[in-house]
Design an enzyme around this catalytic site. Sequence first.
Site, PDB file in Angstrom:
ATOM      1  N   GLU A 127       1.006  -1.138   0.265  1.00 25.82           N
ATOM      2  CA  GLU A 127      -0.010  -0.353  -0.249  1.00 25.82           C
ATOM      3  C   GLU A 127       0.822   1.132  -0.184  1.00 25.82           C
ATOM      4  O   GLU A 127       2.223   1.080   0.127  1.00 25.82           O
ATOM      5  CB  GLU A 127      -0.239   0.218   1.016  1.00 25.82           C
ATOM      6  CG  GLU A 127      -2.058  -1.377   1.107  1.00 25.82           C
ATOM      7  CD  GLU A 127      -2.907  -1.589   2.351  1.00 25.82           C
ATOM      8  OE1 GLU A 127      -2.879  -0.159   3.088  1.00 25.82           O
ATOM      9  OE2 GLU A 127      -3.566  -1.658   2.069  1.00 25.82           O
ATOM     10  N   PRO A 128       0.454   2.429  -0.005  1.00 23.22           N
ATOM     11  CA  PRO A 128       1.166   4.104  -0.182  1.00 23.22           C
ATOM     12  C   PRO A 128       2.258   3.855   1.276  1.00 23.22           C
ATOM     13  O   PRO A 128       3.062   4.209   1.427  1.00 23.22           O
ATOM     14  CB  PRO A 128       0.234   4.313  -0.393  1.00 23.22           C
ATOM     15  CG  PRO A 128      -1.309   4.538  -1.396  1.00 23.22           C
ATOM     16  CD  PRO A 128      -0.734   3.017  -0.759  1.00 23.22           C
ATOM     17  N   ALA A 130       2.495   1.120   3.435  1.00 22.79           N
ATOM     18  CA  ALA A 130       2.988  -0.342   3.949  1.00 22.79           C
ATOM     19  C   ALA A 130       3.452  -1.125   2.297  1.00 22.79           C
ATOM     20  O   ALA A 130       2.986  -1.169   1.978  1.00 22.79           O
ATOM     21  CB  ALA A 130       1.389  -1.066   4.042  1.00 22.79           C
ATOM     22  N   THR A 158       1.788  -5.647  -9.698  1.00 26.75           N
ATOM     23  CA  THR A 158       2.443  -6.098 -10.627  1.00 26.75           C
ATOM     24  C   THR A 158       1.215  -6.606 -11.691  1.00 26.75           C
ATOM     25  O   THR A 158       0.333  -7.127 -10.756  1.00 26.75           O
ATOM     26  CB  THR A 158       3.300  -7.384 -10.807  1.00 26.75           C
ATOM     27  OG1 THR A 158       4.832  -6.643 -10.162  1.00 26.75           O
ATOM     28  CG2 THR A 158       3.862  -7.530 -12.044  1.00 26.75           C
ATOM     29  N   GLN A 336      29.548  -0.970 -18.230  1.00 25.59           N
ATOM     30  CA  GLN A 336      31.051  -0.999 -18.276  1.00 25.59           C
ATOM     31  C   GLN A 336      32.315  -0.843 -19.528  1.00 25.59           C
ATOM     32  O   GLN A 336      32.832  -0.747 -20.117  1.00 25.59           O
ATOM     33  CB  GLN A 336      31.883  -0.467 -16.950  1.00 25.59           C
ATOM     34  CG  GLN A 336      33.116   0.258 -16.573  1.00 25.59           C
ATOM     35  CD  GLN A 336      33.322   1.558 -16.871  1.00 25.59           C
ATOM     36  OE1 GLN A 336      31.839   2.172 -16.168  1.00 25.59           O
ATOM     37  NE2 GLN A 336      33.879   2.294 -16.245  1.00 25.59           N
ATOM     38  N   HIS A 338      31.318  -2.662 -22.329  1.00 20.77           N
ATOM     39  CA  HIS A 338      30.607  -1.688 -24.033  1.00 20.77           C
ATOM     40  C   HIS A 338      31.180  -0.249 -23.537  1.00 20.77           C
ATOM     41  O   HIS A 338      30.954   0.123 -24.334  1.00 20.77           O
ATOM     42  CB  HIS A 338      28.873  -1.895 -23.522  1.00 20.77           C
ATOM     43  CG  HIS A 338      28.860  -2.772 -24.206  1.00 20.77           C
ATOM     44  ND1 HIS A 338      28.778  -3.979 -22.919  1.00 20.77           N
ATOM     45  CD2 HIS A 338      27.780  -3.448 -25.031  1.00 20.77           C
ATOM     46  CE1 HIS A 338      28.231  -5.416 -23.690  1.00 20.77           C
ATOM     47  NE2 HIS A 338      27.521  -4.816 -25.262  1.00 20.77           N
ATOM     48  N   GLY A 339      31.894   0.178 -22.347  1.00 21.73           N
ATOM     49  CA  GLY A 339      32.203   1.531 -22.735  1.00 21.73           C
ATOM     50  C   GLY A 339      30.733   2.677 -23.032  1.00 21.73           C
ATOM     51  O   GLY A 339      30.015   2.328 -22.695  1.00 21.73           O
ATOM     52  N   GLU A 363       9.233  -7.232  -3.776  1.00 19.79           N
ATOM     53  CA  GLU A 363       9.121  -8.964  -3.153  1.00 19.79           C
ATOM     54  C   GLU A 363      10.088  -8.635  -2.304  1.00 19.79           C
ATOM     55  O   GLU A 363      10.718 -10.061  -1.607  1.00 19.79           O
ATOM     56  CB  GLU A 363       9.611 -10.071  -4.117  1.00 19.79           C
ATOM     57  CG  GLU A 363       8.386  -9.571  -5.149  1.00 19.79           C
ATOM     58  CD  GLU A 363       7.808 -11.491  -5.021  1.00 19.79           C
ATOM     59  OE1 GLU A 363       8.276 -12.528  -5.128  1.00 19.79           O
ATOM     60  OE2 GLU A 363       7.041 -11.657  -6.696  1.00 19.79           O
TER      61      GLU A 363
END
Length: 389
Positions: A127-128, A130, A158, A336, A338-339, A363
């Site tokens: 909840e917002p 909880a 979900t 990283q 892959h730059g 979860e």
Amino acid sequence: MSFKLTDEQLMVQSMVREFSRKVVAATAAERDKTKEFPADNLRQMGELGLMGMMIPFDYEGSDADTISYVLALSEIAYSCASTAVVMSVQNSIVCESIYRFGTEGHKEKFLKPLAAGEVIGAFALTEPTAGSDPVSQETTAERDGDHYVINGTKRFITSGQNSKIVIVTAKTDESQKHKGISAFIVEKETPGLIVGHVEDKMGLRASDTTDLIFENCRVPAQNLLGNEGDGFMISMSGLDGGRIGIAAQSIGVAQAALDAAIKYAKERQQFGQSISKFQGIRWTIADMATEIEAARQLVLSAAAMKDRGERYTAQASMAKLFASEMVNRITGKALQIHGGYGFTKDYPVERFYRDARVFTIYEGTSEIQRVVISNQILKDRRKPSGAAK
């Protein structure tokens, strides 16, 4: 402990791998852009028996073990984490909760279409105000004759928009704290159940995450899951299995990131040679592969304990904690390698990096996993195996 997979488990892994690489991967990047729900993927996955894997044949499931399930889930996550998270919630939390705690009527009406993949399910606990503290939830369910009237707001759900069946928790007795929380099966078309705000997320963009608002939503009393007061126990039980699922997803995304990094490192030329020849890159790849393997063993161990009917709460949290933090490290390293290209949408590691970020949050956050693990360890006063007699 090393695991030797059975022929049946290997067959499931191989079948799902082929489907994932050919079908699921084909639209993953586009779905990430458009946020289109993977309904066609999920329909085909239902036909393959992937939406109710651990449910018996009698209820349209596949009667598979947990190890087969985590192997399959990892393969789906390898190609599309958005599709995998829907599969995970459907299997680990929704289907299993109804199978374990539902009546025969619940199983006939709700479980069969869920396990067959004909409809998508959702689980509404957060909840917002909880999240990690579910006892603080404010949603209520008051008995009114042969119905319960539910009022409240659930957040970060979900498949909140695309689901047809929702398991929702609500307080039926405020004075009993966690023992005063109950769980209900609510059909989506029930008057008073409203789909609220749809989140615009960093990752998992093809999986909808929404608010669900209950305004005097009248639910038949026969839709109570378990008994009054069982809601907290049902939730925690479902989350144990769900955490194994999140760990399995983490492994799939991490493996995809590692494979992409290896491919790029072999192709990328710098200083007259492939960057895969440089010791710094090679050692990084070695560390990445080692972390993924360690996470995989934790997940298989927790899954095997579940299959043997042993208590696996701590092991599920350990697997979730380690694997979810691992995938964040692995995708960061893959990016990283892959730059500058890793920072663009031309390469899939950028999507992997964004998708992975939520795994340490939903979860049960990493912090909550540490609470669960430490609670389990500190209350277990038995001597460790191998301790002196």
